[in-house]
Enzyme design. Structure first.
Site, PDB file in Angstrom:
ATOM      1  CD1 TRP B 100     -11.341 -45.213 -10.858  1.00  0.00           C
ATOM      2  CD2 TRP B 100     -12.728 -44.997  -9.204  1.00  0.00           C
ATOM      3  NE1 TRP B 100     -10.775 -45.194  -9.777  1.00  0.00           N
ATOM      4  CE2 TRP B 100     -11.580 -45.330  -8.644  1.00  0.00           C
ATOM      5  CE3 TRP B 100     -13.932 -45.166  -8.438  1.00  0.00           C
ATOM      6  CZ2 TRP B 100     -11.256 -45.591  -7.047  1.00  0.00           C
ATOM      7  CZ3 TRP B 100     -13.601 -45.578  -6.896  1.00  0.00           C
ATOM      8  CH2 TRP B 100     -12.282 -45.458  -6.328  1.00  0.00           C
ATOM      9  CG  ASP B 167     -15.705 -39.594 -12.170  1.00  0.00           C
ATOM     10  OD1 ASP B 167     -15.086 -38.464 -11.767  1.00  0.00           O
ATOM     11  OD2 ASP B 167     -15.604 -40.551 -11.732  1.00  0.00           O
ATOM     12  CE  LYS B 191      -8.093 -38.748  -7.599  1.00  0.00           C
ATOM     13  NZ  LYS B 191      -7.583 -39.975  -7.346  1.00  0.00           N
TER      14      LYS B 191
END
Lengths: 355, 355
Positions: B100, B167, B191
């Site tokens: 990511w 992030d 999440k």
């Protein structure tokens, strides 16, 4: 019993709510909530595939067109359309029929050259301009098929020698369209497709990848197409509920059947508006929307009283948008004819009380 | 009883599923589904306001920071962060700690100049690089706080004289952070915050509006801030379920309490991985994630058999990401200690059977 005339997010069929509610507890007998399943699970891959298949079937989408479910609503498409279709140094043509069309124009102008072929701003968007010329050297011609705020709708697909692009957020799946007439169609889900949070894009593949522009991956249709709308985590629940709603539409008989119902619903309501001396419509008759019926009281002093009466009768979401005032009855696919009849009854009751 | 170790969308508390399911039928006794209410209704405005307030309270977000709920996931933020914070002609600094982070770097490079200060790609991202220099002339320094795929986490906030951007998709709300250390934090909801379809952004207001770049309105944080995350139709249901989940977290005692639980859960599982001769962890010990525990079998032939055993025991979502192989147990806030114990029991059972 409430009838929800809200403009969106809006009413969906009760059986869709029932199934969606159940899936939040136990999706497809997995023992898991639809909210906790992986988008990479075979169960959700089946949901995404069926949703795409239903759109393809219900709208008779031809081969050569991809179907995407993205995030960000029509407002994101206002930017993505020119980013993907307007070449560096090229220009695009737009028709200005209301607030959302104007926003699409404003965003396109940030990205390239824009010609506005016609506008009905002169009358506060009470009509759809006709007899305009679309420049043949533009990359595409964009129009908004239904103007949620002003209650007008484009029933005749514009003639255009260049690719047609249409924001169909508020009338997609309400009537038959010929997808082959278009280069790209987009629609926020939250009217006739499903809940807020998903956006449908139908795009002719051969138009893509030709702008010469470097695109952020997430704003480029092609990676989303390559990944079957799973380039990144999709809006799982919004896609799932859209699937349930598309199944409902298919079981009803599809777009042709719902179109006939929508014609009857709209005619019933407009007939009452034209008959009842206390009310009048705001859009010119020939361009009246079948989805969003905008009307006002002849006497401004009656406005609040009618909203109160409607509320007592369980008719909600009728307050008009501030740009038009008065009332807006959004009569999307899931709003039943009995809902329209209840509104007509309330208008007649209001007439009796006030005459 | 199933225990869902999926990496996201992932497990949320059962009581959140119950309340969400009910609201799909009848939201707040309105007689309407949460899926059909207008985002402009006072009922939904209250939901948006409470969701924001809960984030502000649970993370002690100081004044001068705005809280946004957007669409498009972290992948959209990979573009929006440089679009909004990286001035024309300027540069940004990034730390490369996994898939990511690499994607964030790739997208930033499309928008401006990028310096990668350090990378752990050399070992397939088994560790978090340390002792790197952050260029003081960069506009911001971006890092990924938890690497979902590789099972590493940054526990010590990097020292940086320039604004920090993080992030935090997969560890936000799992432990205490000091928001004042950051210029911008973003996180996909799916999440520890809620279901897929919403993205949290926390941004220091004074950093915005300084790039000299013309932005599409929808990609510009400022109009979203001005409109309280309602510049366009928000992902109503995802925000609502996030609110329910944030309420649950608050009722549990907040981030400090869940952090202690998360520490115990992670320790329990890593202790078993280190003790059990059949398994080994993939990340270096000091950088092991508390959220995503990645491990493999010492004997590759055991892999499928262990997944089968786990499945029989109701332990699902344990297959590792293809970039690492083996197993990944995501033990987010809502995954209970009994779920971790059930996994440890299965590992011990597997050891007995295979030794």
């Amino acid at each position: 019993m409430k009838h929800n005339f809200g403009a969106g997010p809006c009413i969906l069929p009760q059986e869709v709510f029932q199934e969606a509610s159940q899936a939040v507890l136990n999706f497809n007998d997995t023992g898991l909530s639809i909210l906790e399943i992986s988008h990479r699970s075979k169960e959700f891959e089946a949901v995404m595939a069926e949703t795409e298949r239903l759109v393809r079937e219900l709208l008779s989408v031809p081969t050569g067109y991809s179907i995407l479910f993205l995030q960000g609503g029509a407002s994101t498409q206002f930017a993505m359309v020119p980013l993907n279709l307007l070449p560096e140094g090229g220009k695009a043509a737009y028709l200005d029929t209301g607030t959302w069309a104007s926003k699409a124009i404003k965003e396109a102008k940030k990205i390239g050259d824009v010609t506005v072929v016609a506008s009905s701003a002169d009358t506060n968007y009470t009509y759809i301009p006709k007899n305009y010329d679309v420049p043949t050297d533009a990359a595409y011609f964009h129009y908004t098929s239904n103007n949620t705020i002003f209650g007008t709708e484009v029933f005749e697909t514009p003639q255009s020698s260049i690719p047609l692009v249409s924001d169909m957020s508020s009338d997609i799946l309400s009537r038959k369209i010929n997808v082959a007439d278009y280069g790209l169609i987009y629609a926020g889900a939250q009217k006739n497709m499903g809940p807020a949070g998903a956006t449908l894009v139908i795009v002719k593949d051969e138009l893509l990848g030709k702008t010469g522009r470097t695109l952020s991956t997430i704003f480029d249709y092609q990676p989303h197409i390559a990944a079957g709308s799973m380039y990144n985590t999709p809006p799982v629940f919004s896609v799932y509920v859209s699937m349930l709603n598309l199944r409902w539409l298919k079981n009803k008989g599809g777009v042709e059947v719902i179109e006939q119902e929508n014609i009857i619903k709209a005619r019933t309501l407009y007939d009452e508006i034209d008959r009842n001396p206390l009310f009048k419509g705001t859009a010119v008759k020939e361009d009246r929307s079948r989805m969003n019926v905008t009307f006002v009281t002849e006497d401004k002093a009656h406005e609040a009283a009618f909203l109160d009466l409607a509320k007592e009768r369980g008719l909600i979401g009728l307050k008009g948008h501030r740009s038009v005032g008065g009332f807006r009855a959004s009569i999307y696919n899931a709003l039943s004819i009995s809902g329209v009849n209840a509104l007509v009854d309330a208008m007649q009751e209001f007439e009796e009380k006030n005459s």
